[in-house]
Scaffold this active site. Structure first.
Site, mmCIF file in Angstrom:
data_model
loop_
_atom_site.group_PDB
_atom_site.id
_atom_site.type_symbol
_atom_site.label_atom_id
_atom_site.label_comp_id
_atom_site.label_asym_id
_atom_site.label_seq_id
_atom_site.Cartn_x
_atom_site.Cartn_y
_atom_site.Cartn_z
ATOM 1 N N CYS A 162 -31.630 -0.241 10.648
ATOM 2 C CA CYS A 162 -32.799 -0.655 9.868
ATOM 3 C C CYS A 162 -33.945 0.334 10.072
ATOM 4 O O CYS A 162 -34.060 0.982 11.117
ATOM 5 C CB CYS A 162 -33.238 -2.056 10.287
ATOM 6 S SG CYS A 162 -34.579 -2.739 9.273
ATOM 7 N N ASP A 164 -36.896 -0.505 10.499
ATOM 8 C CA ASP A 164 -37.860 -1.161 11.382
ATOM 9 C C ASP A 164 -38.218 -0.247 12.555
ATOM 10 O O ASP A 164 -37.340 0.303 13.224
ATOM 11 C CB ASP A 164 -37.251 -2.466 11.902
ATOM 12 C CG ASP A 164 -38.270 -3.369 12.574
ATOM 13 O OD1 ASP A 164 -38.951 -2.898 13.511
ATOM 14 O OD2 ASP A 164 -38.387 -4.543 12.182
ATOM 15 N N ARG A 166 -39.115 -0.804 15.414
ATOM 16 C CA ARG A 166 -38.777 -1.306 16.755
ATOM 17 C C ARG A 166 -37.317 -1.097 17.134
ATOM 18 O O ARG A 166 -36.937 -1.431 18.273
ATOM 19 C CB ARG A 166 -39.095 -2.810 16.821
ATOM 20 C CG ARG A 166 -40.543 -3.150 16.543
ATOM 21 C CD ARG A 166 -40.742 -4.630 16.289
ATOM 22 N NE ARG A 166 -40.140 -5.054 15.022
ATOM 23 C CZ ARG A 166 -40.208 -6.294 14.532
ATOM 24 N NH1 ARG A 166 -40.847 -7.224 15.228
ATOM 25 N NH2 ARG A 166 -39.648 -6.599 13.367
ATOM 26 N N HIS A 222 -30.405 -6.478 13.499
ATOM 27 C CA HIS A 222 -31.338 -6.743 14.607
ATOM 28 C C HIS A 222 -32.100 -8.041 14.390
ATOM 29 O O HIS A 222 -32.152 -8.577 13.274
ATOM 30 C CB HIS A 222 -32.324 -5.581 14.773
ATOM 31 C CG HIS A 222 -33.308 -5.453 13.653
ATOM 32 N ND1 HIS A 222 -34.536 -6.083 13.664
ATOM 33 C CD2 HIS A 222 -33.259 -4.763 12.488
ATOM 34 C CE1 HIS A 222 -35.193 -5.779 12.553
ATOM 35 N NE2 HIS A 222 -34.436 -4.981 11.821
ATOM 36 N N CYS A 225 -35.580 -9.499 11.530
ATOM 37 C CA CYS A 225 -35.509 -8.484 10.472
ATOM 38 C C CYS A 225 -36.273 -8.953 9.236
ATOM 39 O O CYS A 225 -35.952 -9.991 8.647
ATOM 40 C CB CYS A 225 -34.054 -8.199 10.110
ATOM 41 S SG CYS A 225 -33.858 -6.940 8.816
#
Length: 331
Positions: A162, A164, A166, A222, A225
């Site tokens: 992803c 993302d 993080r 994850h 999400c």
């Protein structure tokens, strides 16, 4: 005690009906060229000095509000506002030395805070410092590794992760340069084979499998999400509220349907957690729609794996897509 923004006479009398007129008169007397009218008035109304009946005692009671208002004005008008306020407080007959001293102290604090805020993050400097650290601590300490990478790459993994911020797979799985060929997108999704709609993803998979000869394709979901939350939230009536996001996450609509069918009464957060994993399985199945992926899996030269990183609890799950061909039965 009477507030400064009312009219105060020498004998201590006040007239609350002339409040706005007094403030307006004061702001007209001291012009702030770079401030909007609303800011000019707020300098007085948000900075109330209280006077005793004889006008000899001063006490400021609203410094925090004044600080917020100054920050709202922006950098260009900051100095002008400070200077104008200093002039107003120092020169006005009704204000004594103690008020001027207090203003000087506040001014210094505000200027220090503003200077600190303006230097808190420099995007260009952050990139420079990051590269300097990387070069000193990694690049220059691993000449053999980077020497080999200069000749080419032969990663063992292709990773779908992803976007993302993080969940960087190189950070989470401690990959080194050259270990993984990485594709990142919203909700780590792999679309089915489509030369028109998903040519970018198809090109990445084709390059990884046929040219880099990766041995593993790993799709990593994850926790928390946002893409999966959107998938579970968006209506199915075809009325999109976004230009790209809804069409993209619909790649994993089969995962949403499965989760709703199996856990319709569960809390929304639980449904999202289940869908985060189930969407990985949908992507693994979509990988098999690419002929060169399917061929590699059948030959045993390519393995498809699913992963799930829970950054809330600090855990990682890994599973493998089992693929086999049933024996031929003669009839």
């Amino acid at each position: 005690m009477v507030p400064f923004w009312t009219t105060v006479s020498r004998n201590g009398s006040s007239d609350s009906e002339t409040t706005l007129q007094s403030a307006s008169k004061a702001t007209k007397q001291y012009k702030y060229p770079s401030l909007r009218p609303s800011h000019r008035l707020s300098l007085l109304f948000l900075f109330p000095f209280h006077l005793s009946a004889n006008g000899a005692c001063f006490r400021c009671t609203c410094f925090s509000h004044f600080k917020l208002e100054l920050r709202r004005m922006g950098n260009e008008s900051y100095e002008d506002a400070i200077e104008a306020l200093k002039k107003l407080l120092i020169e006005k007959d009704d204000l004594k030395d103690v008020a001027a001293a207090k203003v000087k102290k506040i001014t210094a604090e505000l200027q220090a805070a503003s200077s600190s805020d303006s230097k808190s993050f420099d995007p260009v400097e952050r990139i420079k410092e990051g590269f300097v650290t990387f070069k000193k601590e990694k690049y220059e300490t691993n000449p053999a590794l980077y020497g080999e990478l200069a000749k080419g790459q032969s990663p063992k993994y292709m990773v779908f992760a992803c976007s993302d911020s993080r969940v960087c797979p190189s950070h989470v799985l401690d990959f080194h340069p050259g270990d993984a060929f990485v594709v990142r997108n919203i909700a780590n999704m792999v679309p089915p084979f489509d030369k028109v709609k998903y040519a970018g993803v198809g090109a990445a998979i084709e390059y990884a499998v046929l040219h880099l000869k990766v041995e593993n394709i790993v799709v990593i979901g994850h926790s928390a999400c946002g893409g999966i939350k959107g998938l579970m939230s968006f209506p199915l009536d075809g009325n999109n509220s976004t230009d790209f996001i809804e069409d993209w996450v619909k790649i994993c609509l089969p995962a949403k349907s499965k989760v709703l069918a199996e856990s319709e009464s569960s809390a929304f957060e639980d449904q999202c957690g289940r869908c985060e994993r189930e969407a990985v399985n949908v992507s693994l199945a979509n990988l098999l729609t690419y002929p060169f992926v399917r061929e590699g899996v059948v030959k045993g030269t390519l393995a498809l794996k699913g992963g799930y990183y829970d950054f809330v609890n600090g855990s990682f799950e890994l599973w493998e897509l089992q693929f086999g061909i049933s024996p031929v039965h003669s009839i």
